[in-house]
Design a protein around this motif. Structure first.
Motif, mmCIF file in Angstrom:
data_model
loop_
_atom_site.group_PDB
_atom_site.id
_atom_site.type_symbol
_atom_site.label_atom_id
_atom_site.label_comp_id
_atom_site.label_asym_id
_atom_site.label_seq_id
_atom_site.Cartn_x
_atom_site.Cartn_y
_atom_site.Cartn_z
ATOM 1 N N MET A 158 -7.726 4.024 -5.281
ATOM 2 C CA MET A 158 -8.723 4.445 -4.622
ATOM 3 C C MET A 158 -8.535 5.854 -4.206
ATOM 4 N N GLU A 159 -9.625 6.664 -3.706
ATOM 5 C CA GLU A 159 -9.412 7.845 -3.340
ATOM 6 C C GLU A 159 -8.365 7.879 -2.127
ATOM 7 N N LEU A 160 -7.693 9.153 -1.986
ATOM 8 C CA LEU A 160 -6.853 9.218 -0.598
ATOM 9 C C LEU A 160 -7.837 9.695 0.517
ATOM 10 N N PRO A 161 -7.433 9.083 1.435
ATOM 11 C CA PRO A 161 -8.095 9.693 3.009
ATOM 12 C C PRO A 161 -7.405 10.887 3.345
ATOM 13 N N ALA A 162 -7.905 11.560 4.379
ATOM 14 C CA ALA A 162 -7.457 12.747 4.914
ATOM 15 C C ALA A 162 -6.034 12.421 5.299
ATOM 16 N N ARG A 163 -5.038 13.384 5.327
ATOM 17 C CA ARG A 163 -3.614 13.074 5.830
ATOM 18 C C ARG A 163 -3.653 12.553 7.142
ATOM 19 N N SER A 164 -4.684 12.722 8.006
ATOM 20 C CA SER A 164 -4.555 12.374 9.481
ATOM 21 C C SER A 164 -5.013 10.892 9.805
ATOM 22 N N VAL A 165 -5.411 10.522 8.805
ATOM 23 C CA VAL A 165 -6.201 9.037 8.788
ATOM 24 C C VAL A 165 -5.048 7.976 8.823
ATOM 25 N N LYS A 166 -5.068 7.104 9.874
ATOM 26 C CA LYS A 166 -4.020 6.092 9.812
ATOM 27 C C LYS A 166 -4.535 4.674 9.495
ATOM 28 N N ARG A 167 -5.917 4.464 9.535
ATOM 29 C CA ARG A 167 -6.506 3.214 9.283
ATOM 30 C C ARG A 167 -7.824 3.279 8.471
ATOM 31 N N LEU A 168 -7.814 2.224 7.758
ATOM 32 C CA LEU A 168 -8.992 1.899 7.113
ATOM 33 C C LEU A 168 -9.885 0.938 7.767
ATOM 34 N N PRO A 185 -4.553 16.812 -9.776
ATOM 35 C CA PRO A 185 -5.673 15.977 -9.344
ATOM 36 C C PRO A 185 -5.791 14.442 -9.649
ATOM 37 N N LEU A 186 -5.401 14.501 -10.989
ATOM 38 C CA LEU A 186 -5.294 13.038 -11.639
ATOM 39 C C LEU A 186 -4.298 11.910 -10.918
ATOM 40 N N SER A 187 -3.211 12.698 -10.043
ATOM 41 C CA SER A 187 -2.157 11.683 -9.380
ATOM 42 C C SER A 187 -2.503 11.641 -8.054
ATOM 43 N N ASN A 188 -3.495 12.123 -7.485
ATOM 44 C CA ASN A 188 -3.758 11.816 -6.014
ATOM 45 C C ASN A 188 -4.423 10.549 -5.882
ATOM 46 N N GLU A 189 -3.933 9.446 -5.307
ATOM 47 C CA GLU A 189 -4.460 8.151 -5.116
ATOM 48 C C GLU A 189 -3.899 7.447 -4.305
ATOM 49 N N LEU A 190 -4.733 6.412 -3.618
ATOM 50 C CA LEU A 190 -4.258 5.635 -2.712
ATOM 51 C C LEU A 190 -4.019 4.100 -3.513
ATOM 52 N N ILE A 192 0.879 -1.209 0.192
ATOM 53 C CA ILE A 192 -0.113 0.093 0.074
ATOM 54 C C ILE A 192 0.939 1.172 -0.138
ATOM 55 N N ALA A 193 0.339 2.286 -0.740
ATOM 56 C CA ALA A 193 1.031 3.599 -0.718
ATOM 57 C C ALA A 193 0.307 4.705 -1.107
ATOM 58 N N GLU A 194 0.641 5.871 -0.501
ATOM 59 C CA GLU A 194 -0.205 6.997 -0.913
ATOM 60 C C GLU A 194 0.722 8.009 -1.958
ATOM 61 N N TYR A 195 0.079 8.449 -2.804
ATOM 62 C CA TYR A 195 0.414 9.471 -3.633
ATOM 63 C C TYR A 195 -0.459 10.701 -3.708
ATOM 64 N N ARG A 196 0.270 11.691 -3.288
ATOM 65 C CA ARG A 196 -0.197 12.765 -2.975
ATOM 66 C C ARG A 196 0.694 14.047 -4.018
ATOM 67 N N SER A 197 -0.355 14.684 -4.760
ATOM 68 C CA SER A 197 0.468 15.828 -5.779
ATOM 69 C C SER A 197 -0.650 17.045 -5.738
ATOM 70 N N SER A 198 -0.071 18.116 -6.554
ATOM 71 C CA SER A 198 -0.982 18.963 -6.888
ATOM 72 C C SER A 198 -1.717 18.742 -8.004
#
Length: 297
Positions: free
Chosen positions: A97-107, A39-44, A31-37
């Motif tokens: 999948m969509e990214l959760p908030a940065r503070s989220v540590k668990r699904l 929009p098309l590149s923000n994903e879990l 599992i990896a988070e990708y956060r970018s400015s």
């Protein structure tokens, strides 16, 4: 006797429904988070290790068709993208999948469905002399869900510049707030296509209306059955009026654009055949899956 048979039939029916309703065992192994400015590149991004029951068929594929995640705050995350992938049980399936908030540590959980496609020979369509029918759908509209066309009559010197502008407009229609800087990230492949089209290599352009990713393979073979494609680049975006006009096709016929620039090892020949493998919904079986308590990186 009739009552006994009726009870037995009802029991078997209940058992079949019960077995089908049981979620498959699944496990997240990456599992990896990708956060970018952009929009098309923000994903879990995740890989789900999963096994699917049923008899194995050579060339079968698997795809996550539905997925919904619930994070520790109770917020839901939607499926962004999942491709058809080669499947020989068990297997790892890519999931975005969509990214959760940065503070989220668990699904808390991810639940959804996977589709398993077990092909037959009929799902491989061979089209002979396909070069004689440029800029039109090569597949019978009612027989197959896909639309595929060979694009000709392109002026190579000006085509890619015009294509870049039309491609940018198509993305702006979908993402109206996207910046020019962010858009540039999508044009690297167009530049590669442009450079390759001016080389000594033989080039052919093929488009498909394939938003769901149901075209699994596209192959061009010579008269002896040998594959003549040595490489290719694929671009995908919604079709708009400018792109349709540029490609000499009707936007009513092609609502979504999958554009392929194929490099060939030989000069174009009229005796070549185009082979398309597609997903026939009749040959697809759906299964439920569920994963719980996923720790985020």
């Amino acid at each position: 006797m009739k009552i006994t048979n009726l009870i037995l039939s009802c029991s078997l029916l209940f058992l079949a429904v019960y077995l089908h309703s049981q979620p498959l065992e699944a496990e997240i192994n990456k599992i990896a988070e990708y956060r970018s400015s952009l929009p098309l590149s923000n994903e879990l991004r995740m890989k789900i290790f999963m096994g699917t029951p049923g008899k194995y068929v050579d060339g079968q594929k698997i795809k996550i068709s539905e997925a919904l995640a619930i994070d520790e705050n109770g917020d839901s995350l939607q499926l962004l993208h999942s491709n058809w992938e080669y499947y020989a049980s068990p297997t790892s399936i890519n999931l975005k999948m969509e990214l959760p908030a940065r503070s989220v540590k668990r699904l808390k959980e991810i639940k959804g469905k996977v589709n398993v496609f077990r092909p037959k020979k009929e799902t491989n369509i061979q089209i002979k002399n396909f070069l004689s029918r440029p800029n039109q759908n090569l597949l019978k509209p009612k027989a197959h869900p896909l639309k595929v066309a060979v694009v000709q009559n392109l002026e190579q010197d000006s085509f890619f510049e015009a294509f870049s502008l039309a491609y940018k407009k198509s993305l702006r229609d979908v993402y109206p707030n996207i910046s020019d800087k962010d858009l540039e990230a999508h044009f690297e492949m167009i530049e590669v296509s442009k450079e390759r089209s001016r080389s000594a290599d033989q080039i052919i352009h093929i488009i498909a209306d394939d938003q769901e990713g149901n075209m699994l393979r596209l192959k061009i073979t010579d008269s002896s059955g040998q594959d003549v494609v040595v490489g290719g680049i694929i671009l995908r975006c919604p079709m708009n009026e400018t792109l349709a006009k540029l490609l000499h096709v009707s936007d009513q016929d092609f609502q979504h654009l999958t554009f392929q620039t194929l490099t060939l090892k030989e000069k174009l020949s009229t005796d070549w055949s185009l082979e398309v493998q597609y997903v026939d919904p009749v040959l697809v079986t759906a299964y439920d899956f569920a994963v719980f308590n996923i720790i985020l990186p």
